[in-house]
Structures are given as C-alpha cells and as structure tokens.
Design a protein around this motif. Structure first.
Motif, PDB file in Angstrom:
ATOM      1  N   GLU A  44       1.017  -0.739  -0.106  1.00  0.00           N
ATOM      2  CA  GLU A  44      -0.032   0.410  -0.736  1.00  0.00           C
ATOM      3  C   GLU A  44       0.981   1.378  -0.146  1.00  0.00           C
ATOM      4  O   GLU A  44       0.406   2.372  -1.014  1.00  0.00           O
ATOM      5  CB  GLU A  44      -1.336  -0.095   1.140  1.00  0.00           C
ATOM      6  CG  GLU A  44      -2.122  -1.444   1.481  1.00  0.00           C
ATOM      7  CD  GLU A  44      -3.145  -1.015  -0.298  1.00  0.00           C
ATOM      8  OE1 GLU A  44      -3.709   0.129  -0.481  1.00  0.00           O
ATOM      9  OE2 GLU A  44      -3.182  -1.508  -1.250  1.00  0.00           O
ATOM     10  N   ASP A  45       2.216   1.035   0.807  1.00  0.00           N
ATOM     11  CA  ASP A  45       2.842   2.067   0.817  1.00  0.00           C
ATOM     12  C   ASP A  45       3.810   3.107  -0.641  1.00  0.00           C
ATOM     13  O   ASP A  45       3.577   4.051  -1.553  1.00  0.00           O
ATOM     14  CB  ASP A  45       4.228   1.988   1.487  1.00  0.00           C
ATOM     15  CG  ASP A  45       3.305   2.523   3.365  1.00  0.00           C
ATOM     16  OD1 ASP A  45       2.226   3.036   3.848  1.00  0.00           O
ATOM     17  OD2 ASP A  45       4.788   1.850   4.603  1.00  0.00           O
ATOM     18  N   ASP A  48       0.620   3.999  -2.457  1.00  0.00           N
ATOM     19  CA  ASP A  48       0.476   4.895  -2.757  1.00  0.00           C
ATOM     20  C   ASP A  48       1.080   6.210  -2.953  1.00  0.00           C
ATOM     21  O   ASP A  48       0.896   7.173  -3.914  1.00  0.00           O
ATOM     22  CB  ASP A  48       0.810   5.456  -1.075  1.00  0.00           C
ATOM     23  CG  ASP A  48       0.017   7.268  -0.982  1.00  0.00           C
ATOM     24  OD1 ASP A  48      -0.970   7.781  -1.188  1.00  0.00           O
ATOM     25  OD2 ASP A  48       0.267   7.436   0.224  1.00  0.00           O
TER      26      ASP A  48
END
Length: 72
Positions: A44-45, A48
C-alpha cells in the motif's frame, strides 16, 4: 514550501525506495537511463507513492519504460 522541498518529501517516502532502486539497477545494467522496470507485489505504501505519478497500478504491479516515465 518550495517545489524542491515538496519533491524531497515525496522522494523520501518509504514506499518510493523500490522504484528508485529499480531505476538504479537499470542504469547500472545499461550504463545509461533507459529500458523498462517491472515491480510486482506492490504494498500500500508503494502504491500510494507511485499513484502520484499517474501510473496504472491496478494489479499491484508496475511496468514502466523509461520513455513512459519521462512523459509522466
């Protein structure tokens, strides 16, 4: 905040390191900036951070040529 400061903050996000490492590897392999990178299993990082470049990350995967990167 200046554009340089904003860029520094963006590039220092934890999820961006894999992207930078892939381009460094390509540079060392080719002796120039070029080619294509493929990043699989993005967390997810990473998604993002990379979504800020306007790239398709729909399958938790990024395939990007250097010419595409320059345009984005």
């Amino acid at each position: 905040m200046s554009i340089e400061e904003e860029l520094a903050i963006y590039l220092n996000k934890p999820g961006f390191q894999m992207f930078i490492d892939a381009w460094i590897f390509q540079y060392k392999r080719l002796g120039r900036l070029g080619g294509k990178i493929v990043l699989d299993n993005l967390d997810e990082d990473q998604k993002d951070c990379l979504s800020g470049l306007g790239l398709d990350l729909s399958n938790n995967k990024l395939e990007l040529t250097y010419s595409q990167f320059q345009k984005s």
